[in-house]
Scaffold this motif. Structure first.
Motif, PDB file in Angstrom:
ATOM      1  N   LEU B  75      41.557  35.211  42.197  1.00  0.00           N
ATOM      2  CA  LEU B  75      41.627  34.397  40.988  1.00  0.00           C
ATOM      3  C   LEU B  75      40.469  33.385  40.940  1.00  0.00           C
ATOM      4  O   LEU B  75      39.820  33.204  39.910  1.00  0.00           O
ATOM      5  N   LEU B  76      40.214  32.752  42.093  1.00  0.00           N
ATOM      6  CA  LEU B  76      39.149  31.753  42.180  1.00  0.00           C
ATOM      7  C   LEU B  76      37.771  32.427  42.041  1.00  0.00           C
ATOM      8  O   LEU B  76      36.887  31.904  41.345  1.00  0.00           O
ATOM      9  N   ASP B  77      37.607  33.578  42.676  1.00  0.00           N
ATOM     10  CA  ASP B  77      36.344  34.322  42.604  1.00  0.00           C
ATOM     11  C   ASP B  77      36.051  34.751  41.165  1.00  0.00           C
ATOM     12  O   ASP B  77      34.915  34.670  40.703  1.00  0.00           O
ATOM     13  N   LYS B  78      37.084  35.226  40.482  1.00  0.00           N
ATOM     14  CA  LYS B  78      36.926  35.673  39.101  1.00  0.00           C
ATOM     15  C   LYS B  78      36.445  34.508  38.223  1.00  0.00           C
ATOM     16  O   LYS B  78      35.509  34.646  37.434  1.00  0.00           O
ATOM     17  N   LEU B  79      37.091  33.353  38.402  1.00  0.00           N
ATOM     18  CA  LEU B  79      36.700  32.179  37.620  1.00  0.00           C
ATOM     19  C   LEU B  79      35.254  31.801  37.923  1.00  0.00           C
ATOM     20  O   LEU B  79      34.478  31.487  37.009  1.00  0.00           O
ATOM     21  N   GLU B  80      34.879  31.866  39.189  1.00  0.00           N
ATOM     22  CA  GLU B  80      33.510  31.511  39.562  1.00  0.00           C
ATOM     23  C   GLU B  80      32.486  32.458  38.923  1.00  0.00           C
ATOM     24  O   GLU B  80      31.429  32.023  38.473  1.00  0.00           O
ATOM     25  N   ARG B  81      32.828  33.740  38.889  1.00  0.00           N
ATOM     26  CA  ARG B  81      31.931  34.712  38.233  1.00  0.00           C
ATOM     27  C   ARG B  81      31.818  34.420  36.736  1.00  0.00           C
ATOM     28  O   ARG B  81      30.730  34.469  36.161  1.00  0.00           O
ATOM     29  N   GLU B  82      32.943  34.097  36.107  1.00  0.00           N
ATOM     30  CA  GLU B  82      32.929  33.806  34.671  1.00  0.00           C
ATOM     31  C   GLU B  82      32.128  32.542  34.360  1.00  0.00           C
ATOM     32  O   GLU B  82      31.376  32.491  33.384  1.00  0.00           O
ATOM     33  N   LEU B  83      32.286  31.545  35.207  1.00  0.00           N
ATOM     34  CA  LEU B  83      31.541  30.295  35.017  1.00  0.00           C
ATOM     35  C   LEU B  83      30.052  30.521  35.202  1.00  0.00           C
ATOM     36  O   LEU B  83      29.225  29.971  34.471  1.00  0.00           O
ATOM     37  N   SER B  84      29.737  31.347  36.183  1.00  0.00           N
ATOM     38  CA  SER B  84      28.344  31.642  36.466  1.00  0.00           C
ATOM     39  C   SER B  84      27.710  32.412  35.300  1.00  0.00           C
ATOM     40  O   SER B  84      26.568  32.142  34.909  1.00  0.00           O
ATOM     41  N   ALA B  85      28.464  33.339  34.706  1.00  0.00           N
ATOM     42  CA  ALA B  85      27.973  34.093  33.544  1.00  0.00           C
ATOM     43  C   ALA B  85      27.743  33.161  32.356  1.00  0.00           C
ATOM     44  O   ALA B  85      26.760  33.276  31.621  1.00  0.00           O
ATOM     45  N   LEU B  86      28.642  32.211  32.199  1.00  0.00           N
ATOM     46  CA  LEU B  86      28.552  31.232  31.114  1.00  0.00           C
ATOM     47  C   LEU B  86      27.302  30.372  31.309  1.00  0.00           C
ATOM     48  O   LEU B  86      26.558  30.089  30.368  1.00  0.00           O
ATOM     49  N   HIS B  87      27.099  29.968  32.543  1.00  0.00           N
ATOM     50  CA  HIS B  87      25.954  29.141  32.907  1.00  0.00           C
ATOM     51  C   HIS B  87      24.647  29.882  32.633  1.00  0.00           C
ATOM     52  O   HIS B  87      23.713  29.343  32.045  1.00  0.00           O
TER      53      HIS B  87
END
Lengths: 93, 93
Positions: B75-87
């Protein structure tokens, strides 16, 4: 049997929260024993971060329906009083 | 009946965590839509604080035995990937 599981989760949630509150208290105690000034910004930051983490855990347990709101608030208030007493004892040294 | 309650708490814990991960993503999205620079220290601080809060919630759920460690990490990894894509999307504008 169903209510036993419910009680078990409620008790476990509360014990974990009390354990974490205790950890914060001990961390601050260690900082004070090592003469880190309570006025030090790092001390404030550590304390703020830890209190925020605990309040998020309590909030989560309340939302899950495992800890009631009043009980959660009581736990946080108690820790704040203990920290404040610790702080007072230190500054009066 | 006992296992139904267990499943209910497990499901509730996971939905709450997903809800909170989603809130962080939306918060960051709003910040980017309003052109707050990702290099801004305030942005970093908000993100760090929110990620820390969520990781404490996940950790608590894992310790309670409601979410397994692997699931929490995912769950945490998924959020980090999504945030990174947004960034990335923001910095390429």
């Amino acid at each position: 049997m169903a209510s036993e599981i419910l009680v078990d989760y409620r008790q476990k949630a509360l014990s974990l929260l009390k354990l974490d509150a205790d950890k914060i208290l001990k961390l601050i105690q260690v900082q004070m024993d090592n003469l880190t000034m309570p006025q030090c910004p790092l001390y404030e930051e550590v304390l703020d971060t830890q209190m925020f983490g605990l309040s998020r855990e309590i909030d989560f347990a309340v939302r899950l329906g495992l800890v009631d709101q009043h009980e959660g608030k009581k736990l946080l208030d108690k820790l704040e009083r203990e920290l404040s007493a610790l702080h007072d004892a230190f500054t009066k040294k």
